[in-house]
Design a protein around this motif. Structure first.
Motif, PDB file in Angstrom:
ATOM      1  N   HIS A 437       1.033  -0.812   0.220  1.00  0.00           N
ATOM      2  CA  HIS A 437       0.372  -0.027  -0.207  1.00  0.00           C
ATOM      3  C   HIS A 437       0.652   1.913   0.528  1.00  0.00           C
ATOM      4  O   HIS A 437       2.010   1.193   0.697  1.00  0.00           O
ATOM      5  N   THR A 446      -4.706   1.896  -1.000  1.00  0.00           N
ATOM      6  CA  THR A 446      -4.791   0.338  -1.577  1.00  0.00           C
ATOM      7  C   THR A 446      -4.898   0.641  -2.716  1.00  0.00           C
ATOM      8  O   THR A 446      -5.927   1.170  -3.615  1.00  0.00           O
ATOM      9  N   ASP A 451      -8.922  -3.238   0.302  1.00  0.00           N
ATOM     10  CA  ASP A 451      -8.123  -4.017   0.732  1.00  0.00           C
ATOM     11  C   ASP A 451      -8.066  -4.633   1.195  1.00  0.00           C
ATOM     12  O   ASP A 451      -7.313  -4.290   2.230  1.00  0.00           O
ATOM     13  N   ALA A 454      -4.095  -4.829   2.554  1.00  0.00           N
ATOM     14  CA  ALA A 454      -2.798  -4.237   3.080  1.00  0.00           C
ATOM     15  C   ALA A 454      -3.326  -3.947   4.577  1.00  0.00           C
ATOM     16  O   ALA A 454      -5.029  -4.562   4.845  1.00  0.00           O
TER      17      ALA A 454
END
Length: 470
Positions: A437, A446, A451, A454
């Motif tokens: 990230h 992200t 996400d 992440a």
């Protein structure tokens, strides 16, 4: 000498189109007539060169051209600010230093140098006693006479309140640290290097005389031209359209003999809150420079006035254009509006032809990997790698935070403008080297909205995306 009521293209420059030249002269002529100005002289600069001079006059025997001096009033403040920034760049002071550190005993020593430069020190706008612009500087022989017994009008650092005494203090600061008088320092460090040999503290022929035009009758009388003494750093100078056109180019591009382009950008950056009355006008102040938004066009420079004279230098850095307008009347001609119109006329009539797009010559694959869409929560943004090697972050739709970033030696990027100015952008990588990230001032960007792969602060709901629960 050029005829008094005409325009002129400096030799050796790229010519403006005839229609543009006529539009510029027409605007100047309308300004002179409606403003009832004895004379007016103007210049336009484009891409680092003076491309037009114009003049109108009704004064017999007075044919203003680029060599005729007018008094420029508070444009002097920008010259003084340049001297102060030179001291800063040499390490002789910091902008956050209190004045007392370098110039003790003024009685206002808690004011910082940055506050004096940006008129946020809370000091009075004018001196106590007699109207200083129309009386000899010998009436104010000491800084105590300039400041008076009650020098403050507002708390320091809270409000933009224009202060002529504040720039007198900055001039005294320059004299203290340089060990020479303000005008000598100015000549040695700014005027001579930039070739401004028609700029001076006292008028040098040919020069215009200052006039008061009666507000209700078409008659006029001469105004006095006083030596301002200690107030000189706030408004003493005389100059020409030729010299101020060169000064306008310097304010855009810098000159390493005087100040770098980076320091000039700092001076052009707002450093003071807009006064309540000026918020709608988009006016604010940098470090010795006025900044105004004119219908989306950011104009930077400074205006000036003293009895008998009005002046302005205006530049549009983005469009690489600038204008100078000088006149010899106490009031009447709106020099700022005329200068803004001169810039607008050229910008609209002859927009610059952009340079051809060219690709990057070299690119780091690790940087190229960062280009593309990123998500801050649910907001989609794009990170672009530009031809000058900077990164640009901008929303893909609607309004949002945009910024440019410059690379640093440690592999991170620093924000150059907007909300993220000075903030650090860092690509966080996994153990295998792939990008997890982006971290921007603690915000996580992200590749997918929130996400799961992440480390999004607060976590991501394990149920993921779906319809509204029944």
């Amino acid at each position: 000498m050029k005829t008094p009521n005409a325009d002129q293209a400096p030799s050796g420059t790229e010519q403006l189109l005839p229609a543009t030249r006529r539009a510029l002269l027409h605007r100047l002529a309308v300004g002179q007539k409606e403003g009832r100005a004895p004379s007016v002289a103007a210049a336009v600069v484009r891409e680092g060169e003076t491309v037009w001079h114009g003049a109108r006059t009704c004064v017999p025997g007075h044919g203003p051209n680029e060599q005729v001096q007018y008094r420029i009033g508070s444009i002097t403040k920008t010259f003084t600010a340049v001297l102060v920034m030179r001291l800063r760049d040499e390490g002789l002071l910091e902008l956050g230093d209190p004045l007392e550190k370098h110039l003790p005993g003024t009685g206002v020593g808690e004011v910082t140098i940055a506050e004096l430069l940006s008129h946020t020190g809370g000091l009075a706008a004018e001196t106590p006693g007699s109207w200083w612009e129309r009386t000899p500087g010998s009436l104010r022989p000491t800084l105590g006479d300039v400041l008076g017994e009650t020098p403050f009008r507002h708390p320091t650092g809270r409000l933009h309140h224009y202060s002529n005494p504040g720039y007198t203090l900055l001039g005294a600061l320059v004299e203290k640290l340089r060990g020479a008088c303000w005008e000598d320092v100015l000549r040695r460090e700014v005027l001579d290097p930039l070739g401004l040999d028609r700029t001076s503290g006292r008028p040098q022929p040919p020069n215009a005389g200052g006039w008061a035009v009666h507000p209700w009758a078409d008659v006029m009388m001469p105004e006095p031209a006083e030596d301002l003494g200690l107030m000189a750093p706030a408004g003493q100078l005389w100059s020409t359209t030729g010299d101020l056109a060169r000064f306008a180019v310097f304010l855009m591009d810098g000159d390493d003999r005087v100040l770098s382009a980076q320091t000039l950008r700092e001076m052009r950056t707002p450093a003071a809150p807009a006064e309540t009355a000026d918020v709608s006008a988009g006016y604010t102040y940098g470090l010795g420079m006025q900044i105004q938004d004119q219908e989306g066009r950011v104009l930077v420079g400074h205006s000036g006035s003293l009895p008998g004279f009005l002046a302005t230098v205006t530049i549009s850095v983005e469009e690489r254009l600038g204008a100078v307008v000088l006149t010899n009347c106490t009031s009447g001609l709106a020099v700022g509006a005329v200068a803004a119109d001169l810039v607008r006329i050229v910008a609209e009539a002859e927009p610059p032809i952009p340079e051809p797009w060219t690709p990057l010559k070299d690119v780091d694959p690790a940087v190229l990997e960062l280009a593309g869409p990123w998500y801050w929560g649910t907001q989609a943004s794009a990170l672009r790698l530009t031809g000058d090697g900077t990164l640009e972050l901008s929303p893909l739709a609607g309004r949002g935070r945009s910024a440019r970033f410059r690379s640093r030696a440690d592999g991170t990027w620093i924000g150059l403008n907007g909300y993220y100015a000075g903030e650090i952008l860092r690509a966080v990588r996994r153990a295998d080297g792939s990008v997890s990230h982006l971290d921007l001032g603690s915000f996580v960007f992200t590749r997918e909205p929130y996400d799961r792969e992440a480390p999004v602060p607060g976590g991501v709901d394990p149920k993921g995306w779906g319809p509204l629960p029944a």
